[in-house]
Write a protein that holds these residues in place. Structure first.
Motif, PDB file in Angstrom:
ATOM      1  N   ALA A 120       0.836  -1.204   0.000  1.00 58.55           N
ATOM      2  CA  ALA A 120       0.000   0.000   0.000  1.00 58.55           C
ATOM      3  C   ALA A 120       0.871   1.254   0.000  1.00 58.55           C
ATOM      4  O   ALA A 120       0.562   2.230  -0.702  1.00 58.55           O
ATOM      5  CB  ALA A 120      -0.936   0.002   1.199  1.00 58.55           C
ATOM      6  N   ASP A 121       1.966   1.236   0.764  1.00 65.50           N
ATOM      7  CA  ASP A 121       2.865   2.391   0.790  1.00 65.50           C
ATOM      8  C   ASP A 121       3.434   2.671  -0.601  1.00 65.50           C
ATOM      9  O   ASP A 121       3.530   3.829  -1.019  1.00 65.50           O
ATOM     10  CB  ASP A 121       3.999   2.176   1.789  1.00 65.50           C
ATOM     11  N   ARG A 122       3.807   1.615  -1.348  1.00 64.56           N
ATOM     12  CA  ARG A 122       4.319   1.785  -2.720  1.00 64.56           C
ATOM     13  C   ARG A 122       3.232   2.360  -3.638  1.00 64.56           C
ATOM     14  O   ARG A 122       3.501   3.247  -4.447  1.00 64.56           O
ATOM     15  CB  ARG A 122       4.821   0.454  -3.287  1.00 64.56           C
ATOM     16  N   GLU A 123       2.025   1.835  -3.500  1.00 69.12           N
ATOM     17  CA  GLU A 123       0.923   2.333  -4.333  1.00 69.12           C
ATOM     18  C   GLU A 123       0.635   3.807  -4.041  1.00 69.12           C
ATOM     19  O   GLU A 123       0.383   4.587  -4.957  1.00 69.12           O
ATOM     20  CB  GLU A 123      -0.328   1.482  -4.112  1.00 69.12           C
ATOM     21  N   TYR A 124       0.677   4.175  -2.774  1.00 71.81           N
ATOM     22  CA  TYR A 124       0.468   5.578  -2.404  1.00 71.81           C
ATOM     23  C   TYR A 124       1.581   6.458  -2.980  1.00 71.81           C
ATOM     24  O   TYR A 124       1.325   7.552  -3.484  1.00 71.81           O
ATOM     25  CB  TYR A 124       0.393   5.742  -0.882  1.00 71.81           C
ATOM     26  N   ALA A 125       2.824   5.985  -2.902  1.00 70.33           N
ATOM     27  CA  ALA A 125       3.954   6.755  -3.445  1.00 70.33           C
ATOM     28  C   ALA A 125       3.823   6.912  -4.961  1.00 70.33           C
ATOM     29  O   ALA A 125       4.067   7.996  -5.504  1.00 70.33           O
ATOM     30  CB  ALA A 125       5.271   6.085  -3.073  1.00 70.33           C
ATOM     31  N   ASP A 126       3.432   5.848  -5.654  1.00 70.29           N
ATOM     32  CA  ASP A 126       3.262   5.917  -7.109  1.00 70.29           C
ATOM     33  C   ASP A 126       2.149   6.895  -7.480  1.00 70.29           C
ATOM     34  O   ASP A 126       2.289   7.695  -8.408  1.00 70.29           O
ATOM     35  CB  ASP A 126       2.948   4.532  -7.688  1.00 70.29           C
ATOM     36  N   LYS A 127       1.050   6.828  -6.752  1.00 73.01           N
ATOM     37  CA  LYS A 127      -0.066   7.721  -7.041  1.00 73.01           C
ATOM     38  C   LYS A 127       0.310   9.170  -6.740  1.00 73.01           C
ATOM     39  O   LYS A 127      -0.023  10.087  -7.498  1.00 73.01           O
ATOM     40  CB  LYS A 127      -1.301   7.302  -6.237  1.00 73.01           C
ATOM     41  N   ARG A 128       1.035   9.375  -5.652  1.00 76.86           N
ATOM     42  CA  ARG A 128       1.494  10.722  -5.297  1.00 76.86           C
ATOM     43  C   ARG A 128       2.382  11.276  -6.414  1.00 76.86           C
ATOM     44  O   ARG A 128       2.258  12.436  -6.815  1.00 76.86           O
ATOM     45  CB  ARG A 128       2.240  10.661  -3.967  1.00 76.86           C
ATOM     46  N   ALA A 129       3.278  10.442  -6.944  1.00 82.71           N
ATOM     47  CA  ALA A 129       4.146  10.868  -8.049  1.00 82.71           C
ATOM     48  C   ALA A 129       3.300  11.277  -9.259  1.00 82.71           C
ATOM     49  O   ALA A 129       3.605  12.271  -9.932  1.00 82.71           O
ATOM     50  CB  ALA A 129       5.123   9.754  -8.411  1.00 82.71           C
ATOM     51  N   ASP A 130       2.238  10.523  -9.531  1.00 79.18           N
ATOM     52  CA  ASP A 130       1.347  10.875 -10.643  1.00 79.18           C
ATOM     53  C   ASP A 130       0.653  12.212 -10.393  1.00 79.18           C
ATOM     54  O   ASP A 130       0.497  13.019 -11.320  1.00 79.18           O
ATOM     55  CB  ASP A 130       0.313   9.775 -10.882  1.00 79.18           C
ATOM     56  N   TYR A 131       0.225  12.444  -9.163  1.00 75.83           N
ATOM     57  CA  TYR A 131      -0.371  13.748  -8.849  1.00 75.83           C
ATOM     58  C   TYR A 131       0.608  14.866  -9.203  1.00 75.83           C
ATOM     59  O   TYR A 131       0.239  15.859  -9.838  1.00 75.83           O
ATOM     60  CB  TYR A 131      -0.718  13.854  -7.361  1.00 75.83           C
ATOM     61  N   PHE A 132       1.856  14.714  -8.792  1.00 81.87           N
ATOM     62  CA  PHE A 132       2.836  15.766  -9.029  1.00 81.87           C
ATOM     63  C   PHE A 132       3.139  15.941 -10.519  1.00 81.87           C
ATOM     64  O   PHE A 132       3.269  17.064 -11.000  1.00 81.87           O
ATOM     65  CB  PHE A 132       4.104  15.517  -8.219  1.00 81.87           C
ATOM     66  N   VAL A 133       3.226  14.849 -11.272  1.00 82.25           N
ATOM     67  CA  VAL A 133       3.433  14.947 -12.714  1.00 82.25           C
ATOM     68  C   VAL A 133       2.257  15.687 -13.359  1.00 82.25           C
ATOM     69  O   VAL A 133       2.438  16.495 -14.273  1.00 82.25           O
ATOM     70  CB  VAL A 133       3.615  13.542 -13.350  1.00 82.25           C
ATOM     71  N   ALA A 134       1.048  15.424 -12.870  1.00 84.10           N
ATOM     72  CA  ALA A 134      -0.152  16.066 -13.422  1.00 84.10           C
ATOM     73  C   ALA A 134      -0.185  17.566 -13.131  1.00 84.10           C
ATOM     74  O   ALA A 134      -0.781  18.326 -13.890  1.00 84.10           O
ATOM     75  CB  ALA A 134      -1.407  15.404 -12.860  1.00 84.10           C
ATOM     76  N   GLY A 135       0.445  17.996 -12.040  1.00 85.24           N
ATOM     77  CA  GLY A 135       0.455  19.411 -11.689  1.00 85.24           C
ATOM     78  C   GLY A 135      -0.034  19.733 -10.294  1.00 85.24           C
ATOM     79  O   GLY A 135      -0.045  20.897  -9.886  1.00 85.24           O
ATOM     80  N   THR A 136      -0.461  18.734  -9.537  1.00 81.84           N
ATOM     81  CA  THR A 136      -0.915  18.952  -8.165  1.00 81.84           C
ATOM     82  C   THR A 136       0.258  19.491  -7.348  1.00 81.84           C
ATOM     83  O   THR A 136       1.384  19.021  -7.474  1.00 81.84           O
ATOM     84  CB  THR A 136      -1.450  17.635  -7.572  1.00 81.84           C
ATOM     85  N   ARG A 137      -0.013  20.462  -6.497  1.00 77.69           N
ATOM     86  CA  ARG A 137       1.066  21.105  -5.727  1.00 77.69           C
ATOM     87  C   ARG A 137       1.293  20.474  -4.364  1.00 77.69           C
ATOM     88  O   ARG A 137       2.419  20.427  -3.880  1.00 77.69           O
ATOM     89  CB  ARG A 137       0.756  22.588  -5.579  1.00 77.69           C
ATOM     90  N   VAL A 138       0.207  20.010  -3.702  1.00 76.03           N
ATOM     91  CA  VAL A 138       0.319  19.405  -2.365  1.00 76.03           C
ATOM     92  C   VAL A 138      -0.587  18.185  -2.310  1.00 76.03           C
ATOM     93  O   VAL A 138      -1.724  18.231  -2.770  1.00 76.03           O
ATOM     94  CB  VAL A 138      -0.076  20.414  -1.256  1.00 76.03           C
ATOM     95  N   VAL A 139      -0.056  17.102  -1.731  1.00 73.15           N
ATOM     96  CA  VAL A 139      -0.835  15.882  -1.509  1.00 73.15           C
ATOM     97  C   VAL A 139      -0.722  15.510  -0.044  1.00 73.15           C
ATOM     98  O   VAL A 139       0.372  15.478   0.517  1.00 73.15           O
ATOM     99  CB  VAL A 139      -0.329  14.703  -2.380  1.00 73.15           C
ATOM    100  N   TRP A 140      -1.876  15.229   0.565  1.00 70.62           N
ATOM    101  CA  TRP A 140      -1.910  14.735   1.940  1.00 70.62           C
ATOM    102  C   TRP A 140      -2.136  13.232   1.937  1.00 70.62           C
ATOM    103  O   TRP A 140      -2.983  12.722   1.204  1.00 70.62           O
ATOM    104  CB  TRP A 140      -3.058  15.357   2.710  1.00 70.62           C
TER     105      TRP A 140
END
Length: 187
Positions: A120-140
């Protein structure tokens, strides 16, 4: 012996799925519904963002399971994101019944009962990386069990700030001036 390639799912296919789902590498990934506490935490965050927007903050609070769509897909193959709570500052969809075409400036992922452990930690990290690539500035990354909010920023994605009970969390610079008591979040 012949093999047939399975057709790739599209955003139009994703719109037909009931419940929470995302489009990744041409496949629809569905998610187990959240339990009471993770849903309550996400709702508290959206409610606080609503108060912020109503009092003059520029943007739109967005509740789960609203989807954000990307065409073309992100480099990872992801074509949609469905955060538990988010804040969006772009143009609203021309079709208000459709996905938001773009990305949230602030996204929240609240861990559910099955969202713990190395996988789950890896999946969260991968998804967080996708948010940042998309342009999201902050992820909680919100952990209802530990009662913590871990904040990640696109400008320094490996440096975290963890907010605990007794502190006030923020989503700077994505949501300027917005604050949320961690105690209130988990009460």
């Amino acid at each position: 012996m012949s093999t047939q390639a399975m057709p790739c799912a599209t955003l139009a296919d994703l719109m037909k799925v009931e419940g929470k789902a995302e489009l990744i590498n041409g496949r629809i990934a569905t998610f187990i519904p959240s339990g009471f506490l993770p849903s309550r935490v996400a709702r508290q965050i959206v409610r606080s963002l609503e108060d912020y927007a109503t009092s003059g903050g520029h943007g739109e609070p967005v509740a789960d399971p609203t989807g954000y769509a990307f065409d073309p897909p992100l480099p990872s193959g992801r074509q949609s994101l469905c955060p538990d709570a988010s804040f969006y500052t772009g143009a609203l969809p021309t079709n208000p019944m459709g996905f938001i075409e773009g990305f949230p400036v602030f996204a929240v992922e609240v861990r559910s009962q099955s969202d713990y452990g190395p996988k789950a930690d890896r999946e969260y990290a991968d998804k967080r990386a996708d948010y940042f690539v998309a342009g999201t500035r902050v992820v909680w990354d919100v952990d209802p069990v530990a009662q913590t909010v871990t904040s990640y920023s696109a400008t320094a994605p490996t440096i975290t700030t963890t907010f605990r009970r007794g502190s006030t969390a923020d989503a700077e610079p994505a949501v300027p001036g917005w604050r949320l008591s961690v105690d209130a979040l988990f009460t």
